[in-house]
Design a protein around this motif. Structure first.
Motif, PDB file in Angstrom:
ATOM      1  N   VAL A   1       0.934  -1.197  -0.093  1.00 49.83           N
ATOM      2  CA  VAL A   1      -0.183  -0.071  -0.059  1.00 49.83           C
ATOM      3  C   VAL A   1       0.806   1.145  -0.037  1.00 49.83           C
ATOM      4  O   VAL A   1       1.993   1.352   0.769  1.00 49.83           O
ATOM      5  N   ARG A   2       0.515   2.226  -0.963  1.00 56.37           N
ATOM      6  CA  ARG A   2       1.040   3.691  -1.106  1.00 56.37           C
ATOM      7  C   ARG A   2       0.123   4.369  -1.236  1.00 56.37           C
ATOM      8  O   ARG A   2      -0.787   4.051  -1.903  1.00 56.37           O
ATOM      9  N   THR A   3       0.494   5.750  -1.199  1.00 59.18           N
ATOM     10  CA  THR A   3      -0.388   6.908  -2.016  1.00 59.18           C
ATOM     11  C   THR A   3       0.567   7.739  -3.019  1.00 59.18           C
ATOM     12  O   THR A   3       1.569   7.833  -2.669  1.00 59.18           O
ATOM     13  N   ALA A   4      -0.194   8.370  -3.624  1.00 63.44           N
ATOM     14  CA  ALA A   4       0.371   9.528  -4.566  1.00 63.44           C
ATOM     15  C   ALA A   4      -0.721  10.711  -4.608  1.00 63.44           C
ATOM     16  O   ALA A   4      -1.746  10.614  -4.505  1.00 63.44           O
ATOM     17  N   PRO A   5       0.288  12.083  -4.916  1.00 65.12           N
ATOM     18  CA  PRO A   5      -0.668  12.986  -5.166  1.00 65.12           C
ATOM     19  C   PRO A   5      -1.523  12.929  -6.066  1.00 65.12           C
ATOM     20  O   PRO A   5      -1.449  12.344  -7.320  1.00 65.12           O
ATOM     21  N   TYR A   6      -2.796  13.334  -5.883  1.00 67.51           N
ATOM     22  CA  TYR A   6      -3.807  13.238  -7.067  1.00 67.51           C
ATOM     23  C   TYR A   6      -4.514  14.713  -7.197  1.00 67.51           C
ATOM     24  O   TYR A   6      -4.535  15.198  -8.390  1.00 67.51           O
ATOM     25  N   ASP A   7      -5.584  15.170  -6.219  1.00 67.82           N
ATOM     26  CA  ASP A   7      -6.097  16.490  -6.554  1.00 67.82           C
ATOM     27  C   ASP A   7      -6.212  17.048  -5.374  1.00 67.82           C
ATOM     28  O   ASP A   7      -5.970  16.313  -4.406  1.00 67.82           O
ATOM     29  N   ASP A   8      -6.716  18.108  -5.085  1.00 66.78           N
ATOM     30  CA  ASP A   8      -7.224  18.871  -3.987  1.00 66.78           C
ATOM     31  C   ASP A   8      -8.138  18.038  -3.211  1.00 66.78           C
ATOM     32  O   ASP A   8      -9.214  17.588  -3.568  1.00 66.78           O
ATOM     33  N   GLY A   9      -7.728  17.720  -1.936  1.00 67.32           N
ATOM     34  CA  GLY A   9      -8.453  16.671  -1.088  1.00 67.32           C
ATOM     35  C   GLY A   9      -8.235  15.141  -1.106  1.00 67.32           C
ATOM     36  O   GLY A   9      -9.122  14.324  -0.504  1.00 67.32           O
ATOM     37  N   HIS A  10      -7.679  14.887  -2.345  1.00 61.56           N
ATOM     38  CA  HIS A  10      -7.626  13.336  -2.630  1.00 61.56           C
ATOM     39  C   HIS A  10      -5.985  12.892  -2.809  1.00 61.56           C
ATOM     40  O   HIS A  10      -5.464  13.730  -3.427  1.00 61.56           O
ATOM     41  N   ARG A  11      -5.876  11.567  -2.353  1.00 63.42           N
ATOM     42  CA  ARG A  11      -4.726  11.135  -2.819  1.00 63.42           C
ATOM     43  C   ARG A  11      -4.993   9.715  -3.444  1.00 63.42           C
ATOM     44  O   ARG A  11      -6.086   9.092  -3.096  1.00 63.42           O
ATOM     45  N   LEU A  12      -4.053   9.429  -4.587  1.00 64.18           N
ATOM     46  CA  LEU A  12      -4.217   8.126  -5.002  1.00 64.18           C
ATOM     47  C   LEU A  12      -3.965   6.916  -4.072  1.00 64.18           C
ATOM     48  O   LEU A  12      -2.636   6.799  -3.910  1.00 64.18           O
ATOM     49  N   LEU A  13      -4.832   6.069  -3.709  1.00 68.31           N
ATOM     50  CA  LEU A  13      -4.439   4.993  -3.086  1.00 68.31           C
ATOM     51  C   LEU A  13      -4.004   3.602  -3.824  1.00 68.31           C
ATOM     52  O   LEU A  13      -4.658   3.486  -4.808  1.00 68.31           O
ATOM     53  N   ILE A  14      -2.788   3.293  -3.825  1.00 68.23           N
ATOM     54  CA  ILE A  14      -2.075   2.298  -4.792  1.00 68.23           C
ATOM     55  C   ILE A  14      -2.034   1.113  -4.085  1.00 68.23           C
ATOM     56  O   ILE A  14      -1.146   1.142  -2.956  1.00 68.23           O
ATOM     57  N   VAL A  15      -2.715  -0.126  -4.425  1.00 64.76           N
ATOM     58  CA  VAL A  15      -2.535  -1.510  -3.689  1.00 64.76           C
ATOM     59  C   VAL A  15      -2.192  -2.396  -4.609  1.00 64.76           C
ATOM     60  O   VAL A  15      -2.792  -2.741  -5.791  1.00 64.76           O
ATOM     61  N   THR A  16      -1.230  -3.298  -4.207  1.00 66.18           N
ATOM     62  CA  THR A  16      -0.575  -4.222  -5.134  1.00 66.18           C
ATOM     63  C   THR A  16      -0.846  -5.617  -4.183  1.00 66.18           C
ATOM     64  O   THR A  16      -0.434  -5.764  -3.088  1.00 66.18           O
ATOM     65  N   GLY A  17      -0.695  -6.479  -5.225  1.00 64.50           N
ATOM     66  CA  GLY A  17      -0.583  -7.790  -4.267  1.00 64.50           C
ATOM     67  C   GLY A  17      -1.232  -9.024  -5.328  1.00 64.50           C
ATOM     68  O   GLY A  17      -1.209  -8.898  -6.603  1.00 64.50           O
ATOM     69  N   GLU A  18      -1.353 -10.296  -4.695  1.00 66.79           N
ATOM     70  CA  GLU A  18      -1.868 -11.150  -5.555  1.00 66.79           C
ATOM     71  C   GLU A  18      -0.985 -12.014  -6.337  1.00 66.79           C
ATOM     72  O   GLU A  18      -1.222 -12.074  -7.725  1.00 66.79           O
ATOM     73  N   ALA A  19       0.454 -12.058  -5.659  1.00 64.88           N
ATOM     74  CA  ALA A  19       1.522 -12.473  -6.772  1.00 64.88           C
ATOM     75  C   ALA A  19       1.240 -13.786  -7.456  1.00 64.88           C
ATOM     76  O   ALA A  19       0.750 -14.803  -6.632  1.00 64.88           O
ATOM     77  N   PHE A  20       1.504 -13.997  -8.668  1.00 64.21           N
ATOM     78  CA  PHE A  20       1.304 -15.415  -9.216  1.00 64.21           C
ATOM     79  C   PHE A  20       2.403 -15.426 -10.353  1.00 64.21           C
ATOM     80  O   PHE A  20       2.858 -14.660 -10.844  1.00 64.21           O
ATOM     81  N   GLU A  21       2.395 -16.671 -10.772  1.00 62.72           N
ATOM     82  CA  GLU A  21       3.334 -17.254 -11.855  1.00 62.72           C
ATOM     83  C   GLU A  21       2.757 -16.802 -13.522  1.00 62.72           C
ATOM     84  O   GLU A  21       1.264 -16.896 -13.464  1.00 62.72           O
ATOM     85  N   PRO A  22       3.276 -16.006 -14.146  1.00 64.02           N
ATOM     86  CA  PRO A  22       2.546 -15.680 -15.390  1.00 64.02           C
ATOM     87  C   PRO A  22       2.042 -16.929 -16.007  1.00 64.02           C
ATOM     88  O   PRO A  22       2.559 -17.955 -16.300  1.00 64.02           O
ATOM     89  N   GLY A  23       0.730 -16.741 -16.358  1.00 64.95           N
ATOM     90  CA  GLY A  23       0.079 -17.770 -17.237  1.00 64.95           C
ATOM     91  C   GLY A  23      -0.624 -18.820 -16.222  1.00 64.95           C
ATOM     92  O   GLY A  23      -1.475 -19.932 -16.638  1.00 64.95           O
ATOM     93  N   ALA A  24      -0.584 -18.436 -14.850  1.00 66.19           N
ATOM     94  CA  ALA A  24      -1.056 -19.385 -14.033  1.00 66.19           C
ATOM     95  C   ALA A  24      -2.557 -19.798 -14.047  1.00 66.19           C
ATOM     96  O   ALA A  24      -3.016 -20.518 -13.430  1.00 66.19           O
ATOM     97  N   GLY A  25      -3.367 -18.656 -14.449  1.00 66.01           N
ATOM     98  CA  GLY A  25      -4.718 -18.608 -14.485  1.00 66.01           C
ATOM     99  C   GLY A  25      -5.269 -17.998 -13.206  1.00 66.01           C
ATOM    100  O   GLY A  25      -4.567 -17.541 -12.314  1.00 66.01           O
ATOM    101  N   HIS A  26      -6.817 -17.958 -13.478  1.00 64.26           N
ATOM    102  CA  HIS A  26      -7.567 -17.247 -12.335  1.00 64.26           C
ATOM    103  C   HIS A  26      -6.951 -15.724 -12.058  1.00 64.26           C
ATOM    104  O   HIS A  26      -7.165 -15.293 -10.722  1.00 64.26           O
TER     105      HIS A  26
END
Length: 492
Positions: free
Chosen positions: A282-307
């Protein structure tokens, strides 16, 4: 302005692409000779090319697509020296001095970005923030405690804490202050502009097809051009050409990213990572007045693993559960990133194998490509020019011996690769013939062995493959989903 999302699928463009139009660099048309060829227009390639031009070398950078639009354009934009739960394992496998040198390399990379932005006048939206590696499970507290001790021993100002500004309690966390958040694409485009202003050359839409090293290095491109240079730097995420000794020590991982503007008061200001729950970042970045962009990463998987679509929905639901406003946001960005992992979790930067003299690689950043890419650019330039090298140079040498404790992981990985070669699915990667799997979130064919990716019409989207899928092997979106569904129906 950002566009509204219309489905749970991935469009392919990250948030960083918004408001940062590409510079146009013409494809290579004809033959050329130069001092150094850099293959790859991501952070490692651009940093290496920039440093080499500043050192007085004639440099040509070749990018198969567009600069700063590949892996580096789809990162989360964190510049940190705290890399998950890395330092305890690094100390145990390689000794405390190796851990200290790794930490020093990362910290120097962070400050190099600050210095480059100041020198070039690039506004990369730099923000200082604390980095956290946390766990929720009480049973993993000792693991975090050991990581904190190892990070401190390595020279980082690490602290063991339980208080964070996350919207849920944590059992323990390692905290390191003074890390960096930035806009990776603004940084890289600014660096590219300065590279060209200093006399460097960039050619986009120029895919390298072959590379041969003799007294000098000779490359051929997909369009038939021949390029000669004394030295070649390969900075293509997974190397374009790979010696067998290194090929067996690299694996590929893909992660999903969701992002949306959220009220500034409702988001954390630090950068957070947990190895739990299939990874959450989880991290955030500048977006506009009153908001920041929340960036969430995860669900690591092998390329082509499906689902992949299911993983994307699970990640989105997690973000909506914990961060008020995320689930109601009208604008949601969805993209994916790809990482190459080394067997011992240390990047490979330098000569690929003992027999090469003029070809250098940078790979195996293990999900920490921003700091390691900057580090690699500096180190590669020193290798090529013969300049004094940092005291952490040998740590990243691709020719190093693998610790005994990591050999079983390599064996298991290669057994998995072998299964993909023996499988009966029709689509095959044009790199080395591994079976391809279908990614139903991105509508792409992907190679689980080495990470090559193809569009449904057969075009190469990501190497190391350089040739498109043959006509009989191509399949559209429906064909891909049918193959995926059939795989899911197989009994376990």
């Amino acid at each position: 302005m950002p566009t509204e999302a219309t489905s749970a699928a991935i469009s392919g463009a990250s948030y960083w692409m918004q408001g940062t139009p590409s510079r146009d660099h013409a494809p290579l048309d004809g033959d050329l000779t130069t001092d150094v060829i850099v293959i790859g227009g991501g952070i490692a390639g651009l940093c290496a090319a920039h440093a080499l031009v500043r050192a007085g070398r004639e440099v040509v950078l070749l990018e198969a697509d567009r600069i700063a639009r590949g892996v580096s354009g789809h990162t989360t934009g964190k510049l940190a020296s705290l890399h998950g739960l890395l330092y305890a394992g690094l100390r145990d496998a390689h000794g405390p001095d190796a851990a200290a040198r790794y930490a020093r390399a990362q910290q120097e990379a962070l400050e190099q970005v600050v210095a480059l932005c100041a020198e070039t006048g690039v506004d990369a939206e730099l923000e200082r923030a604390a980095a956290f590696t946390y766990v929720v499970d009480e049973r993993r507290v000792e693991e975090v405690r050991a990581e904190c001790a190892a990070a401190r021993e390595a020279g980082l100002d690490a602290a063991l804490v339980t208080g964070t500004d996350l919207p849920f309690p944590v059992a323990a966390a390692v905290r390191v202050d003074g890390q960096l958040l930035f806009h990776p694409r603004k940084f890289l485009l600014g660096l590219a502009d300065d590279l060209v202003a200093r006399g460097g050359t960039i050619h986009e839409h120029t895919r390298v097809a072959t590379l041969r090293e003799h007294a000098d290095c000779r490359l051929t491109t997909e369009s038939g051009s021949t390029v000669r240079a004394r030295d070649v730097v390969i900075a293509t995420n997974f190397p374009l050409t790979t010696h067998t000794s290194l090929l067996t020590r690299l694996t590929v991982r893909r992660e999903l990213v969701v992002a949306a503007p959220v009220d500034t008061a409702a988001v954390p200001r630090g950068m957070y990572l947990t190895p739990e729950d299939r990874t959450r970042s989880v991290r955030t970045a500048p977006y506009d007045d009153g908001h920041r962009l929340l960036i969430v990463t995860g669900e690591a998987f092998e390329p082509g693993a499906g689902h992949a679509r299911e993983r994307l929905e699970r990640l989105t639901a997690w973000a909506a559960r914990w961060f008020p406003g995320f689930g109601d946001a009208r604008t949601v960005f969805r993209w994916a990133a790809q990482d190459v992992m080394s067997a011992d979790r240390i990047p490979y930067v330098g000569h690929e194998h003992p027999d090469t003299q003029h070809v250098y690689i940078a790979t195996g950043f293990g999900g920490w490509g921003m700091s390691n890419g900057v580090m690699a650019g500096r180190l590669l330039a020193a290798h090529v020019t013969g300049a004094p090298r940092p005291d952490w140079t040998e740590l990243f040498d691709p020719r190093r011996h693998l610790p005994l404790r990591d050999i079983p992981d390599v064996v298991r990985s290669q057994a998995s690769v072998a299964r993909h070669y023996l499988a009966r699915r029709p689509p095959r990667c044009t790199h080395m013939g591994c079976e391809l799997g279908f990614n139903d979130a991105e509508n792409t064919w992907e190679c689980p062995c080495h990470g090559s990716r193809f569009a449904v019409d057969g075009r190469v989207l990501q190497g190391p493959a350089t040739r498109p899928l043959e006509e009989p092997e191509r399949a559209g979106a429906d064909g891909g989903r049918s193959a995926h569904d059939a795989e899911r129906r197989q009994p376990e």
